[in-house]
Scaffold this motif. Structure first.
Motif, PDB file in Angstrom:
ATOM      1  N   HIS A 173     -11.772 -95.335 119.511  1.00 47.30           N
ATOM      2  CA  HIS A 173     -12.316 -94.061 119.985  1.00 47.30           C
ATOM      3  C   HIS A 173     -13.830 -94.160 120.092  1.00 47.30           C
ATOM      4  N   ILE A 174     -14.351 -93.805 121.252  1.00 45.87           N
ATOM      5  CA  ILE A 174     -15.793 -93.724 121.447  1.00 45.87           C
ATOM      6  C   ILE A 174     -16.102 -92.266 121.774  1.00 45.87           C
ATOM      7  N   GLY A 175     -16.624 -91.565 120.774  1.00 47.98           N
ATOM      8  CA  GLY A 175     -16.963 -90.160 120.963  1.00 47.98           C
ATOM      9  C   GLY A 175     -18.461 -89.968 120.946  1.00 47.98           C
ATOM     10  N   LEU A 176     -18.934 -89.022 120.136  1.00 46.32           N
ATOM     11  CA  LEU A 176     -20.353 -88.719 120.039  1.00 46.32           C
ATOM     12  C   LEU A 176     -20.837 -88.984 118.624  1.00 46.32           C
ATOM     13  N   TYR A 177     -22.108 -89.358 118.499  1.00 45.65           N
ATOM     14  CA  TYR A 177     -22.726 -89.460 117.183  1.00 45.65           C
ATOM     15  C   TYR A 177     -23.149 -88.053 116.771  1.00 45.65           C
ATOM     16  N   GLU A 178     -22.519 -87.523 115.736  1.00 51.71           N
ATOM     17  CA  GLU A 178     -22.748 -86.136 115.372  1.00 51.71           C
ATOM     18  C   GLU A 178     -23.847 -86.010 114.323  1.00 51.71           C
ATOM     19  N   ASP A 179     -24.943 -85.361 114.692  1.00 51.07           N
ATOM     20  CA  ASP A 179     -26.005 -85.018 113.752  1.00 51.07           C
ATOM     21  C   ASP A 179     -26.560 -83.667 114.194  1.00 51.07           C
ATOM     22  N   PRO A 180     -26.154 -82.584 113.528  1.00 53.39           N
ATOM     23  CA  PRO A 180     -26.578 -81.250 113.968  1.00 53.39           C
ATOM     24  C   PRO A 180     -28.090 -81.072 114.017  1.00 53.39           C
ATOM     25  N   GLU A 181     -28.848 -81.856 113.266  1.00 53.15           N
ATOM     26  CA  GLU A 181     -30.298 -81.671 113.205  1.00 53.15           C
ATOM     27  C   GLU A 181     -31.047 -82.584 114.181  1.00 53.15           C
ATOM     28  N   ASP A 182     -30.350 -83.452 114.869  1.00 50.17           N
ATOM     29  CA  ASP A 182     -30.987 -84.406 115.771  1.00 50.17           C
ATOM     30  C   ASP A 182     -30.690 -84.015 117.214  1.00 50.17           C
ATOM     31  N   THR A 183     -31.727 -83.736 117.981  1.00 50.25           N
ATOM     32  CA  THR A 183     -31.535 -83.322 119.375  1.00 50.25           C
ATOM     33  C   THR A 183     -31.557 -84.500 120.351  1.00 50.25           C
ATOM     34  N   THR A 184     -31.657 -85.729 119.836  1.00 51.16           N
ATOM     35  CA  THR A 184     -31.658 -86.908 120.699  1.00 51.16           C
ATOM     36  C   THR A 184     -30.322 -87.024 121.442  1.00 51.16           C
ATOM     37  N   VAL A 185     -30.387 -87.253 122.730  1.00 50.31           N
ATOM     38  CA  VAL A 185     -29.158 -87.443 123.519  1.00 50.31           C
ATOM     39  C   VAL A 185     -28.790 -88.921 123.451  1.00 50.31           C
ATOM     40  N   THR A 186     -27.818 -89.226 122.636  1.00 55.35           N
ATOM     41  CA  THR A 186     -27.404 -90.611 122.446  1.00 55.35           C
ATOM     42  C   THR A 186     -26.400 -91.020 123.522  1.00 55.35           C
ATOM     43  N   ASP A 187     -26.122 -92.313 123.584  1.00 51.70           N
ATOM     44  CA  ASP A 187     -25.190 -92.871 124.574  1.00 51.70           C
ATOM     45  C   ASP A 187     -24.227 -93.816 123.844  1.00 51.70           C
ATOM     46  N   PRO A 188     -23.272 -93.264 123.073  1.00 49.55           N
ATOM     47  CA  PRO A 188     -22.384 -94.134 122.300  1.00 49.55           C
ATOM     48  C   PRO A 188     -21.585 -95.118 123.146  1.00 49.55           C
ATOM     49  N   LEU A 189     -21.137 -94.687 124.335  1.00 47.82           N
ATOM     50  CA  LEU A 189     -20.359 -95.618 125.167  1.00 47.82           C
ATOM     51  C   LEU A 189     -21.240 -96.772 125.642  1.00 47.82           C
ATOM     52  N   GLY A 190     -22.466 -96.463 126.029  1.00 46.98           N
ATOM     53  CA  GLY A 190     -23.383 -97.532 126.414  1.00 46.98           C
ATOM     54  C   GLY A 190     -23.644 -98.481 125.266  1.00 46.98           C
ATOM     55  N   ASP A 191     -23.805 -97.917 124.047  1.00 46.77           N
ATOM     56  CA  ASP A 191     -23.977 -98.761 122.862  1.00 46.77           C
ATOM     57  C   ASP A 191     -22.768 -99.667 122.669  1.00 46.77           C
ATOM     58  N   TYR A 192     -21.578 -99.095 122.857  1.00 48.66           N
ATOM     59  CA  TYR A 192     -20.351 -99.864 122.636  1.00 48.66           C
ATOM     60  C   TYR A 192     -20.225-101.003 123.643  1.00 48.66           C
ATOM     61  N   LEU A 193     -20.495-100.716 124.912  1.00 46.59           N
ATOM     62  CA  LEU A 193     -20.384-101.754 125.934  1.00 46.59           C
ATOM     63  C   LEU A 193     -21.382-102.883 125.680  1.00 46.59           C
ATOM     64  N   ASP A 194     -22.609-102.520 125.301  1.00 47.23           N
ATOM     65  CA  ASP A 194     -23.603-103.544 124.970  1.00 47.23           C
ATOM     66  C   ASP A 194     -23.149-104.374 123.772  1.00 47.23           C
ATOM     67  N   SER A 195     -22.591-103.694 122.757  1.00 46.01           N
ATOM     68  CA  SER A 195     -22.121-104.394 121.556  1.00 46.01           C
ATOM     69  C   SER A 195     -20.972-105.337 121.875  1.00 46.01           C
ATOM     70  N   LEU A 196     -20.073-104.905 122.756  1.00 46.87           N
ATOM     71  CA  LEU A 196     -18.963-105.770 123.158  1.00 46.87           C
ATOM     72  C   LEU A 196     -19.482-107.068 123.766  1.00 46.87           C
ATOM     73  N   GLU A 197     -20.445-106.962 124.651  1.00 48.19           N
ATOM     74  CA  GLU A 197     -20.972-108.165 125.295  1.00 48.19           C
ATOM     75  C   GLU A 197     -21.617-109.099 124.268  1.00 48.19           C
ATOM     76  N   ARG A 198     -22.279-108.507 123.275  1.00 52.95           N
ATOM     77  CA  ARG A 198     -22.906-109.326 122.228  1.00 52.95           C
ATOM     78  C   ARG A 198     -21.848-110.075 121.423  1.00 52.95           C
ATOM     79  N   ILE A 199     -20.742-109.414 121.117  1.00 50.18           N
ATOM     80  CA  ILE A 199     -19.655-110.059 120.371  1.00 50.18           C
ATOM     81  C   ILE A 199     -18.988-111.135 121.229  1.00 50.18           C
ATOM     82  N   GLY A 200     -18.835-110.869 122.520  1.00 53.39           N
ATOM     83  CA  GLY A 200     -18.205-111.840 123.399  1.00 53.39           C
ATOM     84  C   GLY A 200     -18.964-113.156 123.477  1.00 53.39           C
ATOM     85  N   ARG A 201     -20.278-113.082 123.271  1.00 48.47           N
ATOM     86  CA  ARG A 201     -21.093-114.297 123.340  1.00 48.47           C
ATOM     87  C   ARG A 201     -21.052-115.138 122.065  1.00 48.47           C
ATOM     88  N   LEU A 202     -20.457-114.620 120.990  1.00 44.73           N
ATOM     89  CA  LEU A 202     -20.427-115.371 119.728  1.00 44.73           C
ATOM     90  C   LEU A 202     -19.513-116.595 119.795  1.00 44.73           C
TER      91      LEU A 202
END
Length: 344
Positions: A216-245
């Protein structure tokens, strides 16, 4: 209780997750010069504890002998029993700082405030009043205390990405893989595969890389943080990093061990690209995240998806929307009320 010998001083114990289709968490046990170290610990439940203790006994050890617990991420089916293991053994607990921050918020915020936040978040995503009403009622009556994982253990140590963990006699390196959670880590055992499989060691992948399902790739929940995060983008980048190992084998926290990590990474990258394209096509008509979730392809029709799973589905729809916006392929429609999005 099921245990598996993966060779080279690594085993797994299947620890059940109550009332969950995943069935169990695979708690991996790594032999070190100072005693066993656990990779994750399982859900905090009496039956889960009994399975963990019985599994360790079958391996010829005890909870009291555990030297440390390395937690891949803060979710209760991974972190839940860490505190009880520490109480029984004096073991340290290690977690990435981004997930430690989530643990601190969980411990300090009243459950009712979380319920109100979730209800407001869902309403902003276009959820109907019938869906948010039970959350608001639970918050008003103080019935949030039975939610799982409300008192997770605070860790003793930070997991530092790129560094070896303190496992005497072993080479276990942390690889930060945000996406499923902001502080999710995979753990690269930089040792020759015990069966001689070609590749660079083995990978404890937590929920990041699984053989037959997508996390599951949802949202990073922090009620006090107004930063618009990109969890799916983080996940895709992380996948590529793991694939290179180039690891020889993956030891995930669910399902089963498998080879072919790079091929599985390619499958998951293609899956999400296909899903993003399908969502982009749906946005020829402006849709709220809730309306988009209703139209997305799931493993069953929307009418058959239970209440709690609909909440998760909307978070996943919103994560995909955020990534489309970041790529310049979608944009919010100006106007009051729940925000709708259209293709760009």
């Amino acid at each position: 209780m099921t245990t598996t010998d993966h060779g080279g001083g690594v085993w797994s114990v299947a620890v059940p997750i109550p009332d969950n289709p995943l069935g169990h968490t695979l708690v991996h046990v790594v032999d070190t010069d100072r005693g066993p170290v656990l990779i994750d610990a399982g859900w905090d439940d009496p039956a889960s504890w009994d399975a963990l203790t019985a599994g360790l006994a079958a391996l010829g050890t005890r909870v009291a002998d555990v030297h440390g617990v390395v937690v891949t991420h803060h979710h209760p089916d991974h972190h839940g029993l860490s505190g009880r293991v520490r109480e029984a053994s004096g073991a340290w607990i290690a977690l990435h700082p981004a997930d430690t921050a989530v643990v601190r918020r969980t411990r300090t915020a009243p459950p009712t405030s979380w319920l109100r936040y979730l209800a407001d978040k869902l309403a902003a995503a276009g959820a109907p009043d019938a869906h948010t009403a039970p959350l608001r009622q639970a918050a008003a009556t103080g019935r949030g205390g039975d939610l799982p994982g409300l008192r997770p253990a605070l860790p003793d140590r930070d997991i530092v990405p790129g560094e070896l963990l303190d496992l005497p006699g072993r080479r276990l390196r942390a690889v930060w893989t945000p996406g499923h959670t902001p502080g999710h880590v995979c753990l690269h055992l930089e040792e020759e595969h015990p069966a001689g499989l070609p590749g660079g060691g083995r990978l404890f992948s937590g929920d990041h890389l699984l053989p037959g399902i997508t996390p599951h790739i949802g949202l990073y929940e922090d009620p006090e943080d107004t930063t618009v995060t990109d969890p799916l983008g983080d996940y895709l980048d992380s996948l590529e990093r793991i694939g290179r190992l180039g690891v020889a084998e993956v030891l995930p926290a669910h399902q089963h061990a498998f080879a072919g990590a790079a091929a599985r990474v390619r499958e998951l990258l293609a899956h999400h690209e296909s899903r993003l394209a399908a969502l982009h096509a749906l946005l020829t008509t402006p849709l709220t995240p809730w309306e988009l979730a209703e139209r997305m392809e799931w493993n069953r029709p929307w009418d058959e998806i239970p209440y709690g799973s609909r909440t998760i589905a909307v978070a996943e729809a919103e994560a995909h929307l955020r990534h489309l916006v970041k790529r310049g392929r979608a944009e919010p429609v100006p106007g009051a009320g729940p925000v709708a999005y259209r293709a760009a």
